[in-house]
Design a protein around this motif. Structure first.
Motif, PDB file in Angstrom:
ATOM      1  N   GLY A 287       0.847  -1.186   0.000  1.00  0.00           N
ATOM      2  CA  GLY A 287       0.000   0.000   0.000  1.00  0.00           C
ATOM      3  C   GLY A 287       0.881   1.234   0.000  1.00  0.00           C
ATOM      4  O   GLY A 287       2.103   1.122  -0.147  1.00  0.00           O
ATOM      5  N   ARG A 293       5.503   3.328  -1.475  1.00  0.00           N
ATOM      6  CA  ARG A 293       4.711   2.109  -1.537  1.00  0.00           C
ATOM      7  C   ARG A 293       5.521   1.000  -0.898  1.00  0.00           C
ATOM      8  O   ARG A 293       6.705   0.816  -1.218  1.00  0.00           O
ATOM      9  N   MET A 298      -3.002  -2.975   7.205  1.00  0.00           N
ATOM     10  CA  MET A 298      -4.196  -2.170   6.920  1.00  0.00           C
ATOM     11  C   MET A 298      -5.428  -3.050   6.854  1.00  0.00           C
ATOM     12  O   MET A 298      -5.320  -4.279   6.789  1.00  0.00           O
ATOM     13  N   GLY A 302      -8.279  -0.037   3.159  1.00  0.00           N
ATOM     14  CA  GLY A 302      -7.034   0.707   2.983  1.00  0.00           C
ATOM     15  C   GLY A 302      -6.730   1.641   4.147  1.00  0.00           C
ATOM     16  O   GLY A 302      -5.888   2.528   4.027  1.00  0.00           O
TER      17      GLY A 302
ATOM     18  N   ASN B 105      -4.011   5.690  -0.665  1.00  0.00           N
ATOM     19  CA  ASN B 105      -4.052   4.273  -0.272  1.00  0.00           C
ATOM     20  C   ASN B 105      -5.439   3.608  -0.381  1.00  0.00           C
ATOM     21  O   ASN B 105      -5.528   2.509  -0.926  1.00  0.00           O
ATOM     22  N   TYR B 108      -5.946   2.806  -3.981  1.00  0.00           N
ATOM     23  CA  TYR B 108      -5.023   1.757  -4.429  1.00  0.00           C
ATOM     24  C   TYR B 108      -5.530   0.387  -3.971  1.00  0.00           C
ATOM     25  O   TYR B 108      -5.468  -0.592  -4.716  1.00  0.00           O
ATOM     26  N   ILE B 109      -6.052   0.332  -2.762  1.00  0.00           N
ATOM     27  CA  ILE B 109      -6.536  -0.941  -2.225  1.00  0.00           C
ATOM     28  C   ILE B 109      -7.859  -1.338  -2.883  1.00  0.00           C
ATOM     29  O   ILE B 109      -8.119  -2.512  -3.138  1.00  0.00           O
TER      30      ILE B 109
END
Lengths: 405, 278
Positions: A287, A293, A298, A302, B105, B108-109
């Motif tokens: 992530g 990155r 998490m 996210g 994030n 992205y997830i």
């Protein structure tokens, strides 16, 4: 997973700061121009013989390098397997490996004309190293530290204040290292004109992971030379604990292209990997946080989860991006040790070798206790003793006293 | 491709006025109240609505917006629920531009392609992602453009003339000028310095330039709006929302009204500005 192995494990990152898919520069626009300046300043310093000469002088006369490579005879006898060596980073001035990196960054900051230094700290070792070098060079120093860590690492807070630094307890989020880093980034965004952010580990936006690794590589370079002198050959295995992973990266990097050297990183498994822990590789996934990155703890949305470790220095839900890459390429094997295993190692090492380790490297020692007995007696194993345990004595005493009652 | 953002700026240009852009955290203080607040914004005078996507570690935000994100997360807000809220809003309003603002994030997830498809179909027009500078354009900016979403970039006082072209290259919808070096809700913007900065950016782009960070009052909004194509207010709205909550941090009967009231007075401020000739 290992289908496209690189020709060298030591050539990263690429010009955009990537180690495979990891790394990068995920920061607010306000910081980008400064990060590009830093990249340039560091490249210039690296190419300047005067910079290396200056570093070498301070490393020798102020930090006390080289640190010894010490044969841990009684631990070796006790475990009955591999011949165990300690790289004694705990003997450095300020008591840990952190000073190697801080020295490098402070010299770069001076070259850039920055007068105000900020840092984040977990256990306080990076904060102490930063406060120390700021005192040495007459720079203003602010250290962000999670309020929980301020509580459990009082000795280091007092030390930083004595050195003239201002310690700012961070009350946001989980009030540990991750939140200290958020707050340091907020300070940096606000005071970008005069401030240098001295990051304590091999994480953050490019060029930090590379730069911190380079400054810490003195550990591995010395180990190579010392092992050659003592045993006439390379070690067979290396072991180091990992929070962000700077002591590990510093030991590992000079050996990455020696395929005969087995390499182990040890994450903090806290209460156990199915409970609260700080093992990003074992329990996380890739992530983006804090500029890079990498593997992070998490949830499915996210959102970053709180890490837990008995050791404030490993209590971080991420890991340096180069470690994520070394994991995915299979070059380094990542293990984990629980709070209890680290405590047992802490006590064993104190009694057997007369060395009280910090709780962070106690995690590495815990895995040495597992791996060494399975190795032959001519197997040379090096463990990075990255810090001394003085700061942890009150905390460990409390825990042990609680157990007796 | 024309988005609702492009259409709204064209319309405002005809009217000769600056846009008033609101920021509130999606799901603050809870998903249901948050939807009611957002529904009330256009009528209260918001020309463009930014919805924050809550994130545990918002490194460019001050305490007020950090707390708003934590309230939303505690109330169970997720990226999926933010998009569901947008779909609800769109049932009754197909013209007010909606911009999602946050950190990379959670996207992205969620998966970049899936997120872009979901956001587009929900009725999102643009994205502001704080931790994606031009150096990381391949992550989300370029795919977003391809998907027909505006990628709105932040320019800051540290973005000099040398760097501006890189920042503007893949920007669309509008340029968001961050008026201070700092986090949200901290220092006050200096309207004279902001005017100069906006003029500087306008020498490099035909896109509308909007200004945010450090604007709290109708008077300040008015001063900024004289020289900018839009004025963004966030922390002042989040503060008004927080002040309306009960002791446990839950919404009260007055929460929606409290936010709408502040939006109204700020919108009056923006509308009172006389636009500088272009």
């Amino acid at each position: 997973m290992n289908s496209a192995l690189p020709n060298s494990f030591r050539s990263g990152p690429d010009e955009r700061g990537h180690f495979g898919i990891f790394g990068g520069r995920f920061v607010a626009e306000t910081l980008m121009p400064l990060i590009l300046d830093l990249e340039k300043a560091y490249a210039e310093a690296k190419a300047d013989p005067a910079f290396q000469a200056e570093m070498d002088g301070y490393l020798k006369h102020y930090v006390g390098r080289p640190s010894p490579l010490y044969f841990a005879e009684r631990l070796t006898e006790h475990l009955g397997g591999a011949k165990i060596y300690f790289k004694r980073e705990e003997l450095n001035h300020t008591g840990s490996h952190k000073v190697n990196n801080v020295l490098g960054q402070i010299v770069v900051a001076r070259r850039m004309g920055k007068k105000r230094i900020i840092a984040e700290t977990g256990a306080g070792q990076h904060g102490v190293a930063t406060a120390t070098l700021c005192a040495r060079f007459g720079l203003e120093c602010l250290v962000y530290m999670g309020a929980v860590d301020v509580e459990r690492q009082q000795a280091n807070v007092i030390r930083m204040e004595m050195l003239g630094a201002k310690v700012i307890p961070v009350q946001s989020g989980s009030r540990t290292l991750k939140d200290a880093m958020n707050e340091a980034l907020r300070d940096w965004v606000t005071n970008v004109h005069n401030t240098f952010y001295c990051i304590g580990t091999v994480a953050g936006p490019h060029p930090y992971p590379m730069m911190v690794r380079d400054f810490q590589s003195v550990i591995g370079l010395e180990t190579r030379a010392q092992m050659h002198e003592l045993e006439g050959r390379l070690p067979d295995s290396l072991i180091a604990c990992i929070g962000g992973g700077s002591n590990a990266m510093g030991l590992f990097h000079p050996f990455l292209d020696d395929p005969g050297v087995e390499i182990f990183g040890v994450e903090a498994a806290g209460h156990g990997l199915t409970q609260l822990h700080a093992a990003s590789i074992a329990g996380g996934r890739p992530g983006v946080l804090h500029g890079n990155r990498t593997y992070l703890l998490m949830d499915d949305d996210g959102q970053i989860q709180d890490a837990h470790s008995i050791s404030a220095g490993l209590d971080y839900p991420g890991i340096g991006p180069e470690h994520s890459w070394l994991h995915e390429t299979g070059r380094v094997t990542y293990l984990s040790a629980t709070d209890d295993e680290a405590l047992a190692a802490f006590q064993l090492l104190s009694r057997l070798e007369g060395i009280i380790p910090a709780l962070e490297p106690a995690h590495a020692i815990a895995k040495v206790m597992e791996l060494a007995p399975k190795r032959p007696r001519d197997h040379l194993m090096v463990v990075n003793l990255s810090g001394r345990g003085d700061k942890d004595i009150p905390q460990v005493a409390d825990i042990l006293r609680g157990r007796k009652q | 491709m024309t988005t609702r953002i492009d259409a709204r700026f064209a319309e405002l240009k005809k009217q000769g006025r600056s846009a008033f852009i609101t920021f509130l955290m999606g799901g603050d203080p809870d998903p249901k109240t948050s939807l009611e607040i957002i529904k009330a914004l256009p009528k209260a005078g918001a020309d463009i609505i930014e919805i924050g996507m809550p994130f545990t570690d918002p490194m460019a935000d001050g305490p007020a917006i950090q707390a708003a994100g934590l309230r939303a997360l505690k109330a169970g807000m997720t990226l999926k629920k933010t998009l569901a809220m947008v779909r609800e809003f769109r049932k009754a309003d197909d013209t007010t531009p909606l911009v999602l603002m946050g950190y990379y994030n959670p996207i992205y997830i969620h998966g970049v392609d899936k997120f872009l498809a979901d956001a587009k179909s929900a009725g999102i027009d643009g994205l502001i992602i704080v931790d994606l500078p031009p150096e990381e354009d391949s992550e989300l900016c370029l795919p977003a453009m391809k998907a027909g979403l505006n990628f709105i970039r932040l320019a800051t006082p540290t973005t000099d003339d040398k760097r501006l072209p890189a920042v503007l290259a893949n920007t669309s919808g509008f340029v968001y000028y961050v008026s201070i070096t700092g986090i949200t809700g901290s220092a006050s913007a200096d309207s004279a310095a902001v005017g100069q900065a906006v003029a500087r950016i306008k020498r490099h782009t035909k896109l509308p330039v909007c200004v945010g960070f450090g604007i709290r009052t109708p008077l300040a909004a008015r001063a900024i709006a004289q020289n900018a194509d839009g004025t963004v207010v966030g922390t002042a709205l989040v503060d008004a929302l927080r002040a309306s909550l009960d002791g446990e941090g839950n919404a009260t009967a007055g929460t929606v009204e409290a936010v709408a009231g502040v939006v109204s007075s700020l919108a009056q401020g923006v509308r009172g500005a006389s636009q500088a000739a272009e």
